[in-house]
Design a protein around this motif. Structure first.
Motif, PDB file in Angstrom:
ATOM      1  N   VAL A  58      -3.637  27.968  21.548  1.00 17.73           N
ATOM      2  CA  VAL A  58      -3.567  28.535  20.194  1.00 17.73           C
ATOM      3  C   VAL A  58      -4.605  29.636  20.019  1.00 17.73           C
ATOM      4  O   VAL A  58      -4.311  30.692  19.458  1.00 17.73           O
ATOM      5  N   ARG A  59      -5.826  29.403  20.516  1.00 17.95           N
ATOM      6  CA  ARG A  59      -6.878  30.417  20.415  1.00 17.95           C
ATOM      7  C   ARG A  59      -6.453  31.709  21.124  1.00 17.95           C
ATOM      8  O   ARG A  59      -6.623  32.812  20.597  1.00 17.95           O
ATOM      9  N   ILE A  60      -5.871  31.583  22.312  1.00 17.30           N
ATOM     10  CA  ILE A  60      -5.435  32.750  23.078  1.00 17.30           C
ATOM     11  C   ILE A  60      -4.332  33.499  22.340  1.00 17.30           C
ATOM     12  O   ILE A  60      -4.346  34.739  22.285  1.00 17.30           O
ATOM     13  N   ILE A  61      -3.387  32.773  21.756  1.00 19.07           N
ATOM     14  CA  ILE A  61      -2.335  33.433  20.976  1.00 19.07           C
ATOM     15  C   ILE A  61      -2.956  34.253  19.849  1.00 19.07           C
ATOM     16  O   ILE A  61      -2.588  35.403  19.623  1.00 19.07           O
ATOM     17  N   GLY A  62      -3.903  33.673  19.130  1.00 21.10           N
ATOM     18  CA  GLY A  62      -4.556  34.392  18.049  1.00 21.10           C
ATOM     19  C   GLY A  62      -5.264  35.648  18.534  1.00 21.10           C
ATOM     20  O   GLY A  62      -5.157  36.713  17.913  1.00 21.10           O
ATOM     21  N   GLU A  63      -5.975  35.547  19.640  1.00 15.76           N
ATOM     22  CA  GLU A  63      -6.668  36.714  20.187  1.00 15.76           C
ATOM     23  C   GLU A  63      -5.688  37.824  20.561  1.00 15.76           C
ATOM     24  O   GLU A  63      -5.903  38.987  20.236  1.00 15.76           O
ATOM     25  N   GLU A  64      -4.623  37.449  21.226  1.00 17.65           N
ATOM     26  CA  GLU A  64      -3.664  38.464  21.680  1.00 17.65           C
ATOM     27  C   GLU A  64      -2.825  39.028  20.541  1.00 17.65           C
ATOM     28  O   GLU A  64      -2.428  40.187  20.587  1.00 17.65           O
ATOM     29  N   ALA A  65      -2.564  38.226  19.519  1.00 20.69           N
ATOM     30  CA  ALA A  65      -1.783  38.697  18.371  1.00 20.69           C
ATOM     31  C   ALA A  65      -2.656  39.409  17.341  1.00 20.69           C
ATOM     32  O   ALA A  65      -2.137  40.051  16.435  1.00 20.69           O
ATOM     33  N   GLY A  66      -3.979  39.263  17.485  1.00 20.94           N
ATOM     34  CA  GLY A  66      -4.879  39.887  16.523  1.00 20.94           C
ATOM     35  C   GLY A  66      -4.836  39.220  15.161  1.00 20.94           C
ATOM     36  O   GLY A  66      -5.015  39.885  14.136  1.00 20.94           O
ATOM     37  N   VAL A  67      -4.576  37.923  15.152  1.00 18.98           N
ATOM     38  CA  VAL A  67      -4.541  37.175  13.903  1.00 18.98           C
ATOM     39  C   VAL A  67      -5.478  35.980  14.012  1.00 18.98           C
ATOM     40  O   VAL A  67      -5.734  35.475  15.101  1.00 18.98           O
ATOM     41  N   GLU A  68      -5.969  35.548  12.867  1.00 15.00           N
ATOM     42  CA  GLU A  68      -6.852  34.389  12.862  1.00 15.00           C
ATOM     43  C   GLU A  68      -6.012  33.116  12.910  1.00 15.00           C
ATOM     44  O   GLU A  68      -5.141  32.902  12.076  1.00 15.00           O
ATOM     45  N   VAL A  69      -6.252  32.334  13.925  1.00 12.36           N
ATOM     46  CA  VAL A  69      -5.592  31.028  14.036  1.00 12.36           C
ATOM     47  C   VAL A  69      -6.633  30.012  14.454  1.00 12.36           C
ATOM     48  O   VAL A  69      -7.656  30.364  15.044  1.00 12.36           O
ATOM     49  N   ARG A  70      -6.361  28.776  14.122  1.00  9.50           N
ATOM     50  CA  ARG A  70      -7.262  27.710  14.560  1.00  9.50           C
ATOM     51  C   ARG A  70      -6.434  26.453  14.722  1.00  9.50           C
ATOM     52  O   ARG A  70      -5.389  26.288  14.104  1.00  9.50           O
ATOM     53  N   TRP A  71      -6.915  25.607  15.568  1.00  9.47           N
ATOM     54  CA  TRP A  71      -6.235  24.341  15.806  1.00  9.47           C
ATOM     55  C   TRP A  71      -6.609  23.358  14.711  1.00  9.47           C
ATOM     56  O   TRP A  71      -7.781  23.229  14.370  1.00  9.47           O
ATOM     57  N   GLU A  72      -5.638  22.693  14.145  1.00 10.61           N
ATOM     58  CA  GLU A  72      -5.862  21.576  13.241  1.00 10.61           C
ATOM     59  C   GLU A  72      -5.121  20.400  13.825  1.00 10.61           C
ATOM     60  O   GLU A  72      -3.903  20.443  13.975  1.00 10.61           O
ATOM     61  N   GLU A  73      -5.863  19.357  14.167  1.00 11.95           N
ATOM     62  CA  GLU A  73      -5.244  18.168  14.762  1.00 11.95           C
ATOM     63  C   GLU A  73      -4.291  17.538  13.758  1.00 11.95           C
ATOM     64  O   GLU A  73      -4.654  17.307  12.612  1.00 11.95           O
ATOM     65  N   LEU A  74      -3.084  17.270  14.196  1.00 11.86           N
ATOM     66  CA  LEU A  74      -2.081  16.665  13.334  1.00 11.86           C
ATOM     67  C   LEU A  74      -1.850  15.224  13.779  1.00 11.86           C
ATOM     68  O   LEU A  74      -1.747  14.949  14.971  1.00 11.86           O
ATOM     69  N   ASP A  75      -1.801  14.326  12.852  1.00 13.39           N
ATOM     70  CA  ASP A  75      -1.542  12.929  13.152  1.00 13.39           C
ATOM     71  C   ASP A  75      -0.192  12.815  13.865  1.00 13.39           C
ATOM     72  O   ASP A  75       0.794  13.419  13.435  1.00 13.39           O
TER      73      ASP A  75
END
Length: 137
Positions: A58-75
């Motif tokens: 997810v972090r790599i996708i955000g870097e390459e897309a130029g958008v802020e993303v972060r992982w949120e653990e989902l139950d």
């Protein structure tokens, strides 16, 4: 991890390690196996070159897309509901969840099939993310 066609926030197990493969590598290995001699009866497990955690993907996708993303653990139970609604196959969803959970303990296998068949390193996840970045914007 979110990708086009998946419900957002639908994947638990951020520490699950995957060896995701670029579709171009799959296609090129398949073409070689179909048109070259020496592949009769061969079975190939094609993977990416590295094992990365879901959260890292997810972090790599955000870097390459130029958008802020972060992982949120989902139950996992919430993920099960969301994915069953999105995919419509509870048995498949349960199998995916079990696999992802297992990858938190034992990472998905990494093979050298692409190098053996194509004579080059497999494309990495960052290359895939860069090529598909517009889909994540």
């Amino acid at each position: 991890m979110w990708s086009p066609g998946w419900p957002k926030k639908a994947t638990p197990y951020g520490r699950a390690r995957r060896s995701l493969v670029h579709e171009r590598d799959i296609a090129e290995v398949a073409v070689r196996a179909l048109v070259e001699d020496g592949h009769d009866g061969a079975k190939y497990l094609v993977t990416g070159p590295e094992s990365l955690e879901h959260a890292e993907l997810v972090r790599i996708i955000g870097e390459e897309a130029g958008v802020e993303v972060r992982w949120e653990e989902l139950d996992p139970e919430v993920a099960r509901e969301q994915l069953t609604t999105a995919w419509g196959n509870a048995a498949f969803v349960d199998a995916r969840l079990r696999a992802w959970e297992s990858f938190t303990r034992e990472p998905e296998q990494v093979t050298d099939t692409v190098r053996q068949v194509l004579g080059r390193a497999p494309l990495d996840f960052r290359a895939w993310a860069r090529e598909h970045a517009p889909a994540f914007r």
